[in-house]
Scaffold this active site. Structure first.
Site, PDB file in Angstrom:
ATOM      1  N   LYS A  13       0.733  -1.144  -0.060  1.00  0.00           N
ATOM      2  CA  LYS A  13       0.083  -0.035   0.060  1.00  0.00           C
ATOM      3  C   LYS A  13       0.870   1.228  -0.006  1.00  0.00           C
ATOM      4  O   LYS A  13       2.113   1.237   0.538  1.00  0.00           O
ATOM      5  CB  LYS A  13      -0.866  -0.012   1.241  1.00  0.00           C
ATOM      6  CG  LYS A  13      -0.086  -0.016   2.660  1.00  0.00           C
ATOM      7  CD  LYS A  13       0.262   1.406   3.120  1.00  0.00           C
ATOM      8  CE  LYS A  13       0.689   1.319   4.426  1.00  0.00           C
ATOM      9  NZ  LYS A  13       1.716   2.497   4.793  1.00  0.00           N
ATOM     10  N   GLY A  99       9.615  -0.345   5.341  1.00  0.00           N
ATOM     11  CA  GLY A  99       9.813   0.580   4.172  1.00  0.00           C
ATOM     12  C   GLY A  99       8.381   1.329   4.033  1.00  0.00           C
ATOM     13  O   GLY A  99       8.362   2.451   3.333  1.00  0.00           O
ATOM     14  N   GLY A 100       7.433   1.284   4.930  1.00  0.00           N
ATOM     15  CA  GLY A 100       6.403   1.839   5.001  1.00  0.00           C
ATOM     16  C   GLY A 100       5.177   1.506   4.059  1.00  0.00           C
ATOM     17  O   GLY A 100       4.239   2.200   3.707  1.00  0.00           O
ATOM     18  N   GLY A 104       4.216  -6.616   6.095  1.00  0.00           N
ATOM     19  CA  GLY A 104       3.890  -7.497   7.173  1.00  0.00           C
ATOM     20  C   GLY A 104       2.475  -7.428   7.471  1.00  0.00           C
ATOM     21  O   GLY A 104       2.004  -8.719   7.663  1.00  0.00           O
ATOM     22  N   SER A 106       0.074  -6.593   5.394  1.00  0.00           N
ATOM     23  CA  SER A 106      -0.638  -7.233   4.213  1.00  0.00           C
ATOM     24  C   SER A 106      -0.527  -8.683   4.107  1.00  0.00           C
ATOM     25  O   SER A 106      -1.534  -9.495   3.942  1.00  0.00           O
ATOM     26  CB  SER A 106      -0.095  -6.649   2.701  1.00  0.00           C
ATOM     27  OG  SER A 106      -0.653  -7.218   1.823  1.00  0.00           O
ATOM     28  N   ASP A 138      -2.653  -1.396  10.649  1.00  0.00           N
ATOM     29  CA  ASP A 138      -2.936  -1.261   9.183  1.00  0.00           C
ATOM     30  C   ASP A 138      -3.485  -2.700   8.659  1.00  0.00           C
ATOM     31  O   ASP A 138      -3.449  -2.632   7.452  1.00  0.00           O
ATOM     32  CB  ASP A 138      -1.299  -1.270   8.559  1.00  0.00           C
ATOM     33  CG  ASP A 138      -0.955   0.413   8.492  1.00  0.00           C
ATOM     34  OD1 ASP A 138      -1.451   1.073   8.951  1.00  0.00           O
ATOM     35  OD2 ASP A 138       0.400   0.376   7.932  1.00  0.00           O
TER      36      ASP A 138
END
EC number: 2.7.1.148
Length: 284
Positions: A13, A99-100, A104, A106, A138
């Site tokens: 994302k 990395g943003g 993980g 997802s 997230d």
């Protein structure tokens, strides 16, 4: 007995903007952010086991299997559902850690969606989202399955329409800790913009901002360097708490053209923005 493996995508994302709008008494920061899925990410292969064990066959260097989010997701679903079945897990990682890009999270969401079907649980989407929140803020958006405006700590989600776009994503080769970034965030004026204001901001790239970006730029010169390089071609933005940064383009040709120049110096990729998660129809 182990059953055949099935393959499932775990897309990355981007945060097209990220505003810190407050702080809860427990220390968690309140956000306004827009999540967009892209056609780049990891791949999970899952096989049902009759012995009830959760086995990760492809451990990530430096991450003990019991801490891997796919294993934690599988065990959490197994425990909460009372399911006696297990799973063998193969994980092909492409999304960089720290990395943003939500790699993980997802992976965990894909594990929950897939095992919900493979184990025959038939949990509704909302129940899986609530379970996913126990694994990370997230995780729910990947189960929600649509590009979303997120508020709260990122778990209050509403779908948001986004125009077709391509993205050049550069990884500055540094690992950024989300906890450390928020710990060093010291902005004092925190204001909500709201859906109408956010939709207006999304019309162009010039007004978008990530409130965490200045924190990361100060602490990681490599991120600052990449952002400076990308500013020659547009209005770059950091995704999440970093370290990856990106540029938005209207076409693949435009993105590829810039990437051909920058790929001589930096690692990255070009990806298309998605409208929905590839597994959207797998959750109900």
């Amino acid at each position: 007995m182990q059953h055949p493996f099935h393959s499932y995508p775990a897309p990355a994302k981007l945060n097209l903007l990220l505003h810190v709008v407050g702080k809860r008494p427990d220390g968690y920061h309140l956000l306004e952010t827009v999540f967009r899925f892209i056609d780049f990410g990891d791949t999970l292969e899952l096989a049902v086991r009759d012995d009830g064990q959760i086995v990760l066959l492809t451990p990530t260097d430096g991450v003990p299997p019991e801490q891997d989010l796919t294993v934690r997701a599988a065990r959490l679903l197994q425990r909460e559902s009372g399911c006696r079945l297990g799973a063998s897990i193969k994980l092909e990682k492409r999304t960089p850690m720290g990395g943003g890009l939500g790699g993980g999270s997802s992976d965990a969401a894909t594990a929950l969606i897939a095992l919900n079907r493979l184990w025959g649980l038939a949990w509704p989407r909302e129940r899986l989202q609530a379970l996913g929140l126990q694994l990370g803020a997230d995780v729910p958006v990947f189960i929600f399955g649509r590009n979303a405006l997120a508020t709260g700590v990122g778990e209050v989600l509403e779908p948001i329409p986004l125009k077709p776009a391509w993205y050049l994503v550069i990884h500055p080769q540094v690992h950024v800790s989300t906890i450390e970034v928020f710990r060093n965030f010291s902005q004092t004026v925190l204001t909500e913009i709201g859906r109408v204001g956010i939709m207006r901001i999304l019309e162009t790239t010039q007004q978008r901002r990530n409130d965490l970006q200045s924190v990361v730029e100060k602490r990681f010169p490599a991120v600052n360097e990449v952002l400076s390089e990308l500013r020659k071609y547009g209005s770059p933005l950091m995704t999440g708490s970093g370290s990856c940064v990106f540029l938005e383009f209207e076409s693949k040709d435009e993105a590829d053209k810039v990437y051909r120049v920058l790929s001589q110096k930096y690692q990255g990729f070009v990806a298309e923005g998605l409208d929905v998660h590839p597994l959207f129809d797998s959750a109900e």
